[in-house]
Motif scaffolding. Structure first.
Motif, short mmCIF file in Angstrom:
data_model
loop_
_atom_site.label_atom_id
_atom_site.label_comp_id
_atom_site.label_asym_id
_atom_site.label_seq_id
_atom_site.Cartn_x
_atom_site.Cartn_y
_atom_site.Cartn_z
N SER A 75 0.73 -1.33 0.00
CA SER A 75 0.03 -0.05 0.13
C SER A 75 0.93 1.26 -0.18
N ILE A 76 1.87 1.16 0.89
CA ILE A 76 2.77 2.46 0.79
C ILE A 76 3.33 2.99 -0.30
N LEU A 77 3.45 2.06 -1.53
CA LEU A 77 4.09 2.29 -2.73
C LEU A 77 3.40 3.61 -3.34
N GLY A 78 2.00 3.52 -3.47
CA GLY A 78 1.30 4.45 -4.21
C GLY A 78 1.68 6.00 -3.25
N GLN A 79 1.61 5.68 -1.78
CA GLN A 79 1.57 6.95 -1.28
C GLN A 79 3.05 7.76 -1.35
N LEU A 80 3.94 6.81 -1.67
CA LEU A 80 5.46 7.38 -1.85
C LEU A 80 5.53 7.96 -3.05
N ALA A 138 9.02 15.85 -5.43
CA ALA A 138 9.12 14.91 -7.03
C ALA A 138 10.26 14.23 -6.64
N THR A 139 11.43 14.57 -6.10
CA THR A 139 12.64 14.10 -6.01
C THR A 139 12.66 12.82 -5.23
N LYS A 140 11.99 12.88 -4.30
CA LYS A 140 11.76 11.90 -3.23
C LYS A 140 11.02 10.61 -4.10
N ALA A 141 9.80 11.05 -4.77
CA ALA A 141 8.97 9.99 -5.38
C ALA A 141 9.74 9.54 -6.64
N GLN A 142 10.70 10.32 -7.36
CA GLN A 142 11.40 9.68 -8.32
C GLN A 142 12.49 8.81 -7.80
N ARG A 143 13.14 8.93 -6.64
CA ARG A 143 13.93 8.10 -6.04
C ARG A 143 13.15 6.45 -5.71
N VAL A 144 12.06 6.70 -5.32
CA VAL A 144 11.26 5.56 -4.89
C VAL A 144 11.04 4.65 -6.28
N MET A 145 10.65 5.44 -7.20
CA MET A 145 10.36 5.04 -8.61
C MET A 145 11.75 4.16 -9.14
N GLN A 146 12.97 4.69 -8.88
CA GLN A 146 14.03 4.09 -9.34
C GLN A 146 14.58 2.93 -8.51
N ALA A 147 14.18 2.96 -7.01
CA ALA A 147 14.35 1.80 -6.41
C ALA A 147 13.61 0.53 -6.74
N MET A 148 12.26 0.89 -6.98
CA MET A 148 11.20 0.21 -7.38
C MET A 148 11.55 -0.77 -8.81
N ILE A 184 8.76 -6.35 -4.34
CA ILE A 184 8.82 -5.26 -3.69
C ILE A 184 9.20 -5.23 -2.24
N ASP A 185 10.46 -4.57 -1.91
CA ASP A 185 11.02 -4.51 -0.49
C ASP A 185 10.60 -3.20 0.30
N ILE A 186 9.79 -3.02 1.33
CA ILE A 186 9.03 -1.76 1.74
C ILE A 186 10.26 -0.93 2.24
N GLU A 187 11.22 -1.72 3.03
CA GLU A 187 12.22 -1.21 3.62
C GLU A 187 13.15 -0.40 2.58
N GLY A 188 13.25 -1.15 1.46
CA GLY A 188 14.07 -0.43 0.41
C GLY A 188 13.48 0.75 -0.07
N LEU A 189 11.96 0.85 -0.30
CA LEU A 189 11.48 2.23 -0.80
C LEU A 189 11.45 3.05 0.27
N LYS A 190 11.33 2.83 1.42
CA LYS A 190 11.60 3.89 2.60
C LYS A 190 12.82 4.23 2.51
N GLN A 191 13.92 3.56 2.38
CA GLN A 191 15.28 3.96 2.57
C GLN A 191 15.42 4.98 1.21
N ALA A 192 15.16 4.63 0.16
CA ALA A 192 15.11 5.60 -1.12
C ALA A 192 14.33 6.75 -0.92
N TYR A 193 13.07 6.67 -0.29
CA TYR A 193 12.40 7.77 0.04
C TYR A 193 13.22 9.04 0.93
N ASP A 194 13.70 8.41 1.91
CA ASP A 194 14.39 9.16 3.20
C ASP A 194 15.69 9.57 2.65
#
Length: 158
Positions: A119-124, A130-140, A146-156
């Motif tokens: 669920s968190i993928l859509g939120q991120l 936009a920079t954070k969202a792009q980092r999440v997209m690149q990680a995904m 899909i690894d939630i922790e990996g998405l959060k790390q990319a976001y943060d």
């Protein structure tokens, strides 16, 4: 109450087996009914023609239609997951005997495509930054499951 739109899935002789497989994976699921071919065919008399089943309240119909048609990635079912444990469980069970793909996509052993999505993928991805969202997209894009922790790390941290 009958739902307005019901996915109708074409199988080559494995409709009942597939319905049992899917029902075993999703909590709150069940086989509702099965119809059998009669004298008119086209399948062997007494063999399963269709299986009506529910996955988490959503009805599906599986048809033993024969070898004429196969599933493609053009149609998939997306499974919303609240936790990594849920992602892991659906990924493991649905991909068993099938094929893992990129970005949370997989094919099960019957060739049906699924997206196992936290669920968190859509939120991120829809973040105002936009920079954070792009980092999440690149990680995904680097992930299969899909690894939630990996998405959060990319976001943060990027």
């Amino acid at each position: 109450m009958k739902q307005k739109i019901t996915p109708f899935l074409w199988f080559d002789g494995k409709a009942e087996e597939a319905a049992d497989f899917y029902v075993s994976i999703f909590p709150g699921s069940k086989i509702v009914s099965a119809t059998r071919y009669g004298d008119a065919g086209p399948g062997p008399k007494g063999s399963v023609m269709t299986v009506l089943f529910e996955l988490n309240g959503q009805q599906f119909i599986a048809l033993n239609g024969g070898p004429q048609f196969k599933f493609t990635e053009a149609v998939s079912f997306s499974v919303d997951c609240k936790t990594q444990e849920e992602v892991d469980a659906f990924w493991q069970r649905l991909s068993a005997g099938g094929e893992e793909g990129p970005c949370g996509w997989l094919k099960d052993k019957y060739g049906l495509s699924w997206q196992i999505v936290p669920s968190i993928l859509g939120q991120l991805l829809h973040d105002k930054d936009a920079t954070k969202a792009q980092r999440v997209m690149q990680a995904m894009l680097q992930m299969n499951k899909i690894d939630i922790e990996g998405l959060k790390q990319a976001y943060d941290h990027g």
